[in-house]
Design an enzyme around this catalytic site. Structure first.
Site, PDB file in Angstrom:
ATOM      1  N   GLU A 286      -0.693  -3.126   7.942  1.00 12.03           N
ATOM      2  CA  GLU A 286      -0.858  -2.426   6.650  1.00 12.03           C
ATOM      3  C   GLU A 286      -0.280  -3.350   5.600  1.00 12.03           C
ATOM      4  O   GLU A 286       0.927  -3.412   5.414  1.00 12.03           O
ATOM      5  CB  GLU A 286      -0.102  -1.090   6.676  1.00 12.03           C
ATOM      6  CG  GLU A 286      -0.546  -0.116   7.748  1.00 12.03           C
ATOM      7  CD  GLU A 286      -1.904   0.489   7.467  1.00 12.03           C
ATOM      8  OE1 GLU A 286      -2.421   0.350   6.348  1.00 12.03           O
ATOM      9  OE2 GLU A 286      -2.475   1.091   8.398  1.00 12.03           O
ATOM     10  N   CYS A 320       1.714   0.049  -2.341  1.00 16.30           N
ATOM     11  CA  CYS A 320       0.633  -0.882  -2.006  1.00 16.30           C
ATOM     12  C   CYS A 320      -0.724  -0.382  -2.496  1.00 16.30           C
ATOM     13  O   CYS A 320      -1.639  -1.164  -2.669  1.00 16.30           O
ATOM     14  CB  CYS A 320       0.604  -1.084  -0.508  1.00 16.30           C
ATOM     15  SG  CYS A 320       0.527   0.468   0.367  1.00 16.30           S
TER      16      CYS A 320
HETATM   17  P1  NAD Z   1       7.710  -8.234   3.410  1.00  8.24           P
HETATM   18  O1  NAD Z   1       6.465  -8.670   4.075  1.00  8.24           O
HETATM   19  O2  NAD Z   1       8.544  -9.263   2.761  1.00  8.24           O
HETATM   20  O3  NAD Z   1       8.657  -7.506   4.453  1.00  8.24           O
HETATM   21  C1  NAD Z   1       8.211  -6.402   5.216  1.00  8.24           C
HETATM   22  C2  NAD Z   1       9.023  -6.337   6.493  1.00  8.24           C
HETATM   23  O4  NAD Z   1       8.749  -7.490   7.264  1.00  8.24           O
HETATM   24  C3  NAD Z   1      10.543  -6.326   6.286  1.00  8.24           C
HETATM   25  O5  NAD Z   1      11.100  -5.477   7.263  1.00  8.24           O
HETATM   26  C4  NAD Z   1      10.927  -7.766   6.569  1.00  8.24           C
HETATM   27  O6  NAD Z   1      12.257  -7.933   7.005  1.00  8.24           O
HETATM   28  C5  NAD Z   1       9.959  -8.078   7.697  1.00  8.24           C
HETATM   29  N1  NAD Z   1       9.743  -9.501   7.922  1.00  8.24           N
HETATM   30  C6  NAD Z   1       9.583 -10.484   7.019  1.00  8.24           C
HETATM   31  N2  NAD Z   1       9.402 -11.669   7.660  1.00  8.24           N
HETATM   32  C7  NAD Z   1       9.452 -11.406   8.996  1.00  8.24           C
HETATM   33  C8  NAD Z   1       9.351 -12.195  10.165  1.00  8.24           C
HETATM   34  N3  NAD Z   1       9.157 -13.508  10.110  1.00  8.24           N
HETATM   35  N4  NAD Z   1       9.467 -11.582  11.359  1.00  8.24           N
HETATM   36  C9  NAD Z   1       9.670 -10.247  11.443  1.00  8.24           C
HETATM   37  N5  NAD Z   1       9.786  -9.444  10.367  1.00  8.24           N
HETATM   38  C10 NAD Z   1       9.669 -10.025   9.159  1.00  8.24           C
HETATM   39  O7  NAD Z   1       7.287  -7.082   2.384  1.00  8.24           O
HETATM   40  P2  NAD Z   1       8.225  -6.219   1.421  1.00  8.24           P
HETATM   41  O8  NAD Z   1       8.544  -7.037   0.223  1.00  8.24           O
HETATM   42  O9  NAD Z   1       9.334  -5.575   2.164  1.00  8.24           O
HETATM   43  O10 NAD Z   1       7.208  -5.033   1.032  1.00  8.24           O
HETATM   44  C11 NAD Z   1       6.303  -5.129  -0.006  1.00  8.24           C
HETATM   45  C12 NAD Z   1       4.912  -5.440   0.520  1.00  8.24           C
HETATM   46  O11 NAD Z   1       4.511  -4.465   1.465  1.00  8.24           O
HETATM   47  C13 NAD Z   1       3.866  -5.387  -0.569  1.00  8.24           C
HETATM   48  O12 NAD Z   1       2.973  -6.459  -0.418  1.00  8.24           O
HETATM   49  C14 NAD Z   1       3.137  -4.078  -0.312  1.00  8.24           C
HETATM   50  O13 NAD Z   1       1.825  -4.021  -0.786  1.00  8.24           O
HETATM   51  C15 NAD Z   1       3.203  -4.001   1.161  1.00  8.24           C
HETATM   52  N6  NAD Z   1       3.041  -2.614   1.585  1.00  8.24           N
HETATM   53  C16 NAD Z   1       1.888  -2.268   2.234  1.00  8.24           C
HETATM   54  C17 NAD Z   1       1.691  -0.951   2.613  1.00  8.24           C
HETATM   55  C18 NAD Z   1       0.429  -0.542   3.322  1.00  8.24           C
HETATM   56  O14 NAD Z   1       0.431   0.513   3.950  1.00  8.24           O
HETATM   57  N7  NAD Z   1      -0.647  -1.297   3.266  1.00  8.24           N
HETATM   58  C19 NAD Z   1       2.665   0.007   2.353  1.00  8.24           C
HETATM   59  C20 NAD Z   1       3.833  -0.373   1.691  1.00  8.24           C
HETATM   60  C21 NAD Z   1       4.000  -1.710   1.320  1.00  8.24           C
END
Ligand code: NAD
Length: 523
Positions: A286, A320
């Site tokens: 997602e 998102c």
């Molecule tokens: P992010 O991708 O930076 O982090 C999301 C999660 O991934 C966090 O828990 C982070 O610690 C983890 N993560 C990051 N790198 C990792 C790795 N190498 N290995 C394992 N885990 C890792 O995103 P964010 O800034 O926390 O959230 C915002 C983003 O999420 C926006 O782009 C938003 O659109 C998206 N989002 C999507 C949805 C959806 O349902 N499509 C819902 C909410 C947010």
């Protein structure tokens, strides 16, 4: 006091800060401090990292370090996965009725603690308390829905080509699920992922965002109170991916993890999906969106304005599925901008995030403010006109970026493929509504579908034939037709193209965690 609330005070000078704020503040209804924690949950036990490693969690109000939270190692991730696998071998034998009873018990406990969950969400994320209640209730709606889906995980009987064969299918739980969640809606994301996986009969290792670990910890503490789940059915691993890449690596590499469910940015999703591909793990992704919101010339303009306010400005634009690019037919753009400005002025109330009347809050961090400011500055440089907003309202705090309306204007550079404004190609993740004029349906569909993101889209028209035509033409997983809010427990949530794959919520969200097994009987 530290021990009583499950926090090791030596973890930081401000370790109890949020707890104290909550209790000193008469406007909060925080009742059960034992829901706060800073440790991981592995195999039914709350544990600090064996190495003693921690990472800081910042107070969104002043940016100061509020807590230090366990920073888990690869070994601890393995322990959590092993515990989840052991639990799975037991849990998968539970009848659907028993699974349903347990899920109902967890739902009841979560609902009974909804005030505290909302308060933790506000403490950790700086969201207005009313918005925190909305996200907790949204998460709860999924738990309610998944209870019913447990009893609807049907198989098929299939007419066999051979007269002495009989074929049927059953849906079986996949096994251990690794779930990774973002910071922007921490309680709802945790409930939606964990609820669906355990409804399907899977067990879970949850890794929340390092910005909002307390919400996931509280959810797990409530899970622990349900009697009957095998220890290890839900585990919580804590870590900051920047300083602990091993957490993600192990989740992708472990042969025991059968499904990785990720919500977050497209960049991280692509990386994790690539790593999971090496062992052909099932993934649900997602990811980010860049939703177009289209107002045709025949739209009910006030309805469209109300839809845009809901889609664009709720959670201060930090979801998102928020509208990101607002295309308005040139003949109505001036009136639309006027109505939008007037309506947003009437709609939003600012002030303390603990005041239930306040419905517009700060962005989560300086990083978020910087990104929004960069997008606005870029648009102005490329000829956009500012209608309202456009700068942080310092008197309301360093991160209060107000609703901002721009018109991309007559000297529109958004159509020049070489220099599109940043909001055309990237999620702004903030409360900026850039209005972009268009002249024809064909043109606006081309603009809407240009980029690789494909999560949500919205449009307003009063024409029935256009309604069908445009809904079919938009390249997104979800379309809102004359509505600005499109996520509910009963409908599938998810994107296409670089916004990801898999669906959450609805029957598909539970089925995603099952394998279809086909059985052939010879007579
Ligand atoms: P992010 O991708 O930076 O982090 C999301 C999660 O991934 C966090 O828990 C982070 O610690 C983890 N993560 C990051 N790198 C990792 C790795 N190498 N290995 C394992 N885990 C890792 O995103 P964010 O800034 O926390 O959230 C915002 C983003 O999420 C926006 O782009 C938003 O659109 C998206 N989002 C999507 C949805 C959806 O349902 N499509 C819902 C909410 C947010």
């Amino acid at each position: 006091a530290a021990e009583a609330v499950g926090i090791d005070a030596s973890m930081g000078k401000n370790a109890l800060k949020s707890f104290q704020i909550a209790n000193d503040d008469p406007r909060t209804t925080f009742k059960d401090p034992s829901l706060l924690g800073t440790r991981a949950f592995i195999g039914g036990k709350w544990t600090a990292a064996a190495s003693g490693a921690t990472f800081p969690v910042h107070d969104p109000e002043d940016g100061e370090v509020a807590f230090h939270v366990a920073n888990n190692s690869r070994d601890e991730v393995c322990q959590a996965i092993d515990a989840a696998q052991r639990a799975f071998l037991e849990y998968k034998k539970f009848s659907h009725r028993r699974r349903r009873t347990l899920l109902r018990a967890w739902t009841d406990i979560v609902r009974a603690n909804r005030d505290d969950l909302a308060a933790i969400c506000t403490l950790e994320l700086g969201k207005p308390i009313t918005e925190s209640y909305t996200t907790v209730d949204y998460g709860l709606s999924f738990l309610d829905w998944f209870q019913g889906e447990i009893e609807r995980l049907y198989g098929d009987t299939i007419p066999a080509a051979k007269s002495d064969n009989r074929i049927f299918t059953v849906r079986e739980p996949q096994g251990v699920v690794a779930a990774i969640t973002p910071w922007n809606s921490p309680i709802a994301m945790a409930l939606r992922k964990v609820g669906a996986a355990i409804a399907a009969g899977c067990t879970v290792v949850l890794k929340p965002a390092p910005e909002t670990p307390m919400c996931a910890i509280a959810v797990a503490k409530l899970f622990e109170r349900v009697e009957g789940y095998p220890a290890g059915t839900l585990n919580v691993i804590l870590g900051d991916a920047a300083s602990s890449p091993a957490i993600g690596e192990e989740m992708c590499q472990s042969p025991l993890v059968r499904h990785l469910s990720f919500t977050g940015s497209t960049a991280v999703g692509k990386y994790l999906n690539g790593e999971c591909g090496k062992s052909l793990k099932k993934t649900s992704m997602e990811l980010g969106g860049n939703a177009p919101f289209i107002v045709f010339e025949d739209a009910d303009l006030q309805k469209a304005v109300d839809g845009l306010i809901a889609s664009k400005f709720r959670s201060s634009g930090q979801t998102c599925v928020c509208a990101n690019r607002v295309f308005v037919h040139r003949s109505v753009i001036a009136e639309f901008a006027q109505r939008l400005e007037a309506t947003q002025k009437k709609t939003f109330v600012y002030g303390s995030v603990w005041d239930p009347k306040v419905n517009f809050g700060p962005l989560y961090s300086q990083r978020g403010v910087n990104k929004v400011a960069k997008h606005v500055e870029d648009a102005l440089l490329k000829g956009a006109r500012l209608v309202s907003g456009g700068a942080v309202r310092q008197e309301l705090g360093p991160y209060l970026y107000p609703p901002t309306i721009l018109i991309a204007g007559e000297n529109d550079t958004t159509k020049k493929d070489d220099t599109p404004m940043l909001f055309m190609t990237e999620e702004t993740f903030g409360p900026v509504a850039p209005l972009i004029p268009f002249d024809s349906e064909e043109e606006v569909l081309r603009l809407a579908n240009t980029f690789q993101s494909g999560l949500a889209s919205y449009f307003y028209t009063e024409s029935i034939s256009r309604l069908w035509r445009v809904a079919e033409a938009l390249d997104t997983g979800m379309v809102g037709v004359r509505v600005g809010l499109i996520s509910a427990c009963e409908q599938p949530f998810g994107g296409i193209k670089e916004s990801g794959m898999g669906r959450e919520g609805s029957k598909f969200g539970v089925e995603d965690y099952t394998n279809v097994k086909s059985v052939t009987l010879g007579l």
